[in-house]
Design a protein around this motif. Structure first.
Motif: not given
Length: 576
Positions: A542-558
């Motif tokens: 998975x490649x993620x884009x447009x992720x606010x800095x404060x949510x980077x860890x949350x999105x990666x963990x999910x």
């Protein structure tokens, strides 16, 4: 005086040219308007052109047994060139829809000495791709255009300058010689090149002739491409070995929607006795009304190349009164493992009947094959893929007491839900029995707790309606194995298919994973974009884009919780 039994492709076609000289071998349908436009080639004329083609190829390649790459649709010139290349060299038919880089990679691996391609035609960049790919190769092979002039070498004119007499004995191959390199249907990475001997190809053709009870009174529709073993070896070489009349419907074959729309008209016009295609093509044919056309010439219909739903067999029977038999093969078995048993009615769900010269055994649920059609191995791989002559197919299945083979799925397609193996075919066959459903495909959707959950993608029949909830409830009521009941049903306008019409489950796995991931993120990150791709090992990236800095860890963990491998996480661009 009895004639010797053919052991090479050349001998097989020479025998047909002798036995059926004045009969029509090939009919190319070039016009499907108010009038049907076509052109015929007799067996005698076909063999003359094959000999001319062989001498031309040798002359242009300038070497003994050259590798000839063919980027061609299934037209008469292609048939002459394919078998000429196999007779005096090694034929290497490649999917013309691959991009230039993929074409060049396959040709470099094959050691291509000459490229033969469809000349420049409106709406196609094939000639340009062929030339571009050839220029990338270490051998810098010359390019020969077909049907339409392109460059300095034009096949249709040049072949007329060569003798059509039987080839000299010193030019002819032996049974154990390699006749062709066919690329496997790999969906990730570079496909492998399967080496097929003349003995393999002759065995496949003779099995078709015997099991289909095919002969000179038959008229067969062949809308499959020549880079696919079913189109080239089963339908084409098998048909030519039988002395039948083969119809080649337009440059596009069964990929041309007009061919499908006019299928029943063509059956009546030519008195077609053998027709069919991959399951998606047959399903599309059934969407077209017979509309009063006389289809009584048809003996039966045939499908293969992908699992054939039992519901499709029933629909063919209901609409036409005909049996829909199935055939099962793979590139590594020269297209032939199981074929119809015409002595008995078709068995819905069976992939065909196993008989000599093929042996099949089931080892740990996997179909294993041995026999004259099994190839010697892949080009460039010293280690044989065979174990005491047996090839592991990668397909799951079982045999009944009468030798009927049933394919239940690919080993890699199994959906594993909390350690429980779910066969996708169980879900697909159930949903395809619903009157509104044309086709269904089941895949695993990532889940934090179960590992995978079964979901289904459904394409409805034209003019029919059904909701996703209705179909999910239908599956729940008809599937006794509760872990196999799909957790979600997705309605799609059309299921994604490969260039030969097989359902492309890789795309569906990616879509299912993306749906699962978005559900886990919910409204926490409304700006997020995600792209999921399946790697060569079957894993999902998975490649993620447009992720606010404060949510980077949350999105990666999910993502990681779903078993997705994170390739990158990109923040939105800074405001100017």
């Amino acid at each position: 005086m009895s004639r010797p039994i053919p052991t090479t492709v050349y001998e097989l076609l020479q025998a047909s040219a002798t036995a059926f000289a004045d009969r029509t071998a090939l009919t190319y349908i070039h016009e499907l308007g108010a009038d049907i436009g076509d052109q015929d080639l007799s067996y005698a004329a076909f063999f003359v052109q094959l000999n001319r083609s062989a001498r031309l190829l040798l002359d242009l390649a300038g070497g003994r047994r050259p590798v000839i790459t063919l980027l061609l649709p299934n037209i008469p010139q292609s048939q002459c060139l394919l078998w000429a290349a196999a007779s005096v060299g090694i034929a290497n038919p490649i999917n013309p829809l691959l991009n230039e880089e993929a074409l060049a990679s396959l040709m470099e691996k094959a050691g291509t000495d000459l490229v033969v391609a469809l000349g420049p035609v409106p709406g196609s960049d094939l000639w340009q791709k062929a030339v571009g790919a050839a220029q990338r190769l270490s051998k810098r092979p010359r390019c020969l255009s077909v049907l339409v002039p392109g460059g300095e070498l034009f096949y249709d004119r040049l072949q007329q300058d060569y003798s059509g007499e039987v080839l000299q004995p010193e030019l002819l191959p032996q049974s154990e010689d390699i006749a062709a390199y066919f690329h496997t249907g790999g969906t990730t990475g570079l496909p492998k090149l399967a080496r097929q001997t003349h003995g393999n190809q002759v065995a496949a053709a003779c099995a078709y002739r015997a099991r289909m009870a095919a002969g000179p009174e038959d008229v067969a529709m062949n809308g499959l491409p020549i880079f696919h073993v079913a189109g080239a070896l089963v339908n084409s070489l098998g048909g030519l070995a039988s002395g039948l009349r083969m119809l080649l419907p337009t440059l596009g074959g069964f990929r041309n929607p007009e061919v499908i729309r006019q299928h029943w008209r063509l059956v009546e016009h030519y008195g077609v006795t053998l027709s069919g295609g991959i399951p998606t093509s047959v399903a599309a044919m059934l969407e077209v009304p017979i509309d009063g056309h006389d289809i009584s010439s048809l003996r039966f219909m045939l499908s293969g190349g992908a699992p054939v739903p039992a519901a499709l067999c029933e629909k063919v029977k209901a609409l036409t009164g005909l049996e829909l038999y199935q055939a099962y093969g793979m590139t590594e078995c020269t297209g032939v493992i199981a074929l119809p048993n015409l002595a008995r009615p078709a068995i819905p769900g069976s992939a065909g009947h196993v008989a000599e010269p093929i042996e099949v055994r089931i080892d740990g649920g996997e179909v294993c094959v041995r026999g004259a059609t099994v190839f010697p191995g892949y080009l460039g791989q010293e280690r044989s893929p065979l174990e005491d002559g047996w090839l592991r197919s990668g397909d799951l299945g079982h045999l009944d007491e009468n030798g009927n083979l049933f394919i239940t799925g690919r080993a890699k397609d199994l959906i594993i839900r909390s350690g429980h193996n779910v066969d996708p075919a169980l879900i697909e066959n159930c949903l395809e029995s619903h009157p509104a459903v044309s086709m269904a495909a089941a895949v695993g959707m990532p889940d934090e707790y179960a590992g995978e959950l079964p979901v289904a993608f459904v394409q409805l029949r034209q003019g029919q309606t059904a909701s996703a909830d209705e179909l999910q409830q239908y599956a729940f009521e008809h599937i006794a194995e509760r872990p196999a009941c799909p957790k979600r049903v997705f309605l799609v306008d059309a299921l994604p298919v490969t260039v030969v019409g097989k359902i492309f489950k890789q795309t569906l796995r990616e879509l299912a994973a993306a749906s699962a991931y978005r559900e886990r993120i919910g409204s926490a990150c409304p700006t997020l974009d995600c792209e999921i791709t399946q790697g060569s090992d079957g894993g999902l990236w998975i490649s993620l884009a447009n992720v606010p800095a404060e949510l980077r860890e949350f999105c990666a963990e999910r993502a990681e919780a779903l078993g997705l491998q994170v390739r990158e996480v990109l923040s939105p661009p800074a405001c100017a």
